[in-house]
Design a protein around this motif. Sequence first.
Motif, PDB file in Angstrom:
ATOM      1  N   UNK A  86     -13.971 -12.451   2.492  1.00  0.00           N
ATOM      2  CA  UNK A  86     -14.804 -13.623   2.713  1.00  0.00           C
ATOM      3  C   UNK A  86     -14.921 -14.426   1.431  1.00  0.00           C
ATOM      4  N   UNK A  87     -15.122 -13.735   0.312  1.00  0.00           N
ATOM      5  CA  UNK A  87     -15.316 -14.410  -0.962  1.00  0.00           C
ATOM      6  C   UNK A  87     -14.086 -15.207  -1.381  1.00  0.00           C
ATOM      7  N   UNK A  88     -12.910 -14.827  -0.893  1.00  0.00           N
ATOM      8  CA  UNK A  88     -11.693 -15.538  -1.283  1.00  0.00           C
ATOM      9  C   UNK A  88     -11.694 -16.979  -0.791  1.00  0.00           C
ATOM     10  N   UNK A  89     -12.428 -17.287   0.275  1.00  0.00           N
ATOM     11  CA  UNK A  89     -12.477 -18.637   0.799  1.00  0.00           C
ATOM     12  C   UNK A  89     -13.598 -19.465   0.177  1.00  0.00           C
ATOM     13  N   UNK A  90     -14.420 -18.860  -0.637  1.00  0.00           N
ATOM     14  CA  UNK A  90     -15.539 -19.563  -1.257  1.00  0.00           C
ATOM     15  C   UNK A  90     -15.092 -20.808  -2.029  1.00  0.00           C
ATOM     16  N   UNK A  91     -14.041 -20.736  -2.858  1.00  0.00           N
ATOM     17  CA  UNK A  91     -13.652 -21.937  -3.617  1.00  0.00           C
ATOM     18  C   UNK A  91     -13.352 -23.141  -2.718  1.00  0.00           C
ATOM     19  N   UNK A  92     -12.653 -22.925  -1.626  1.00  0.00           N
ATOM     20  CA  UNK A  92     -12.329 -24.029  -0.726  1.00  0.00           C
ATOM     21  C   UNK A  92     -13.578 -24.618  -0.092  1.00  0.00           C
ATOM     22  N   UNK A  93     -14.510 -23.749   0.296  1.00  0.00           N
ATOM     23  CA  UNK A  93     -15.752 -24.245   0.897  1.00  0.00           C
ATOM     24  C   UNK A  93     -16.577 -25.020  -0.116  1.00  0.00           C
ATOM     25  N   UNK A 119     -27.196 -23.724   3.783  1.00  0.00           N
ATOM     26  CA  UNK A 119     -27.641 -22.339   3.642  1.00  0.00           C
ATOM     27  C   UNK A 119     -26.600 -21.590   2.823  1.00  0.00           C
ATOM     28  N   UNK A 120     -27.027 -20.584   2.107  1.00  0.00           N
ATOM     29  CA  UNK A 120     -26.112 -19.805   1.268  1.00  0.00           C
ATOM     30  C   UNK A 120     -25.000 -19.180   2.099  1.00  0.00           C
ATOM     31  N   UNK A 121     -25.318 -18.737   3.318  1.00  0.00           N
ATOM     32  CA  UNK A 121     -24.268 -18.126   4.143  1.00  0.00           C
ATOM     33  C   UNK A 121     -23.211 -19.148   4.547  1.00  0.00           C
ATOM     34  N   UNK A 122     -23.565 -20.427   4.651  1.00  0.00           N
ATOM     35  CA  UNK A 122     -22.575 -21.464   4.958  1.00  0.00           C
ATOM     36  C   UNK A 122     -21.619 -21.652   3.787  1.00  0.00           C
ATOM     37  N   UNK A 123     -22.128 -21.475   2.592  1.00  0.00           N
ATOM     38  CA  UNK A 123     -21.321 -21.616   1.393  1.00  0.00           C
ATOM     39  C   UNK A 123     -20.394 -20.417   1.214  1.00  0.00           C
ATOM     40  N   UNK A 124     -20.868 -19.246   1.558  1.00  0.00           N
ATOM     41  CA  UNK A 124     -20.110 -18.020   1.318  1.00  0.00           C
ATOM     42  C   UNK A 124     -19.177 -17.660   2.468  1.00  0.00           C
ATOM     43  N   UNK A 125     -19.677 -17.755   3.690  1.00  0.00           N
ATOM     44  CA  UNK A 125     -18.911 -17.303   4.851  1.00  0.00           C
ATOM     45  C   UNK A 125     -18.337 -18.479   5.624  1.00  0.00           C
ATOM     46  N   UNK A 126     -17.118 -18.304   6.123  1.00  0.00           N
ATOM     47  CA  UNK A 126     -16.541 -19.293   7.025  1.00  0.00           C
ATOM     48  C   UNK A 126     -17.297 -19.280   8.334  1.00  0.00           C
ATOM     49  N   UNK A 169     -22.140 -14.301  11.127  1.00  0.00           N
ATOM     50  CA  UNK A 169     -22.842 -13.708  12.249  1.00  0.00           C
ATOM     51  C   UNK A 169     -24.109 -13.071  11.719  1.00  0.00           C
ATOM     52  N   UNK A 170     -24.938 -12.688  12.578  1.00  0.00           N
ATOM     53  CA  UNK A 170     -26.244 -12.158  12.195  1.00  0.00           C
ATOM     54  C   UNK A 170     -26.127 -10.941  11.272  1.00  0.00           C
ATOM     55  N   UNK A 171     -25.173 -10.080  11.540  1.00  0.00           N
ATOM     56  CA  UNK A 171     -25.025  -8.859  10.738  1.00  0.00           C
ATOM     57  C   UNK A 171     -24.693  -9.197   9.293  1.00  0.00           C
ATOM     58  N   UNK A 172     -23.752 -10.110   9.079  1.00  0.00           N
ATOM     59  CA  UNK A 172     -23.392 -10.487   7.711  1.00  0.00           C
ATOM     60  C   UNK A 172     -24.538 -11.197   7.005  1.00  0.00           C
ATOM     61  N   UNK A 173     -25.248 -12.044   7.725  1.00  0.00           N
ATOM     62  CA  UNK A 173     -26.379 -12.747   7.126  1.00  0.00           C
ATOM     63  C   UNK A 173     -27.429 -11.746   6.664  1.00  0.00           C
ATOM     64  N   UNK A 174     -27.699 -10.760   7.487  1.00  0.00           N
ATOM     65  CA  UNK A 174     -28.693  -9.751   7.124  1.00  0.00           C
ATOM     66  C   UNK A 174     -28.238  -8.934   5.916  1.00  0.00           C
ATOM     67  N   UNK A 175     -26.949  -8.615   5.848  1.00  0.00           N
ATOM     68  CA  UNK A 175     -26.437  -7.874   4.692  1.00  0.00           C
ATOM     69  C   UNK A 175     -26.585  -8.705   3.419  1.00  0.00           C
ATOM     70  N   UNK A 176     -26.246  -9.986   3.495  1.00  0.00           N
ATOM     71  CA  UNK A 176     -26.366 -10.855   2.328  1.00  0.00           C
ATOM     72  C   UNK A 176     -27.823 -10.969   1.894  1.00  0.00           C
ATOM     73  N   UNK A 177     -28.728 -11.147   2.845  1.00  0.00           N
ATOM     74  CA  UNK A 177     -30.147 -11.244   2.510  1.00  0.00           C
ATOM     75  C   UNK A 177     -30.642  -9.951   1.874  1.00  0.00           C
ATOM     76  N   UNK A 178     -30.151  -8.820   2.343  1.00  0.00           N
ATOM     77  CA  UNK A 178     -30.558  -7.538   1.757  1.00  0.00           C
ATOM     78  C   UNK A 178     -30.100  -7.449   0.307  1.00  0.00           C
TER      79      UNK A 178
END
Length: 101
Positions: free
Chosen positions: A10-17, A68-75, A80-89
Motif C-alpha cells: 500500500x505504501x508504494x502507491x503513496x507517492x503517486x497519491x 483523511x489520512x487513509x485517503x492519502x495512504x490507501x488506494x 476498508x474498515x479493517x485497514x482504517x482500524x489498523x492504521x488508527x490503532x
Amino acid sequence: MAVFNSFLSIAMDFPERLVKLRKERKQPQKALAEQVDVYITQIQCYENGSTQPTLDIIRKLATTLEVRADELIFGEEERDERLRLQFEAICQFDEEYKLLA
C-alpha cells in the motif's frame, strides 16, 4: 507478517497519491512544505518514493490537503474498515512503537 507486507504494498502507491492530491489542490511543493513544516526537499523525497513520512507528517499532510489520512495512504480499492482500524490503532502507539510498526 501479512499485515506488514500489506502495508508495504500500500505504501508504494503513496507517492503517486501525494502528487495527485497536491496538484488537484494546486499546491506547489514549496507551499505544501511550508504548511507541513518540512523542507521542500522532504516533500520531493516523499513524492519520488525515496523516503516515507512519519505518522505525524502524514497527519499534517492530510490536514493540509484536506483529506483523511487513509485517503492519502490507501488506494480507493484498498480502503476498508479493517485497514482504517489498523492504521488508527498504530496512530495510538508511542513514538518508539510507531517506528517499529
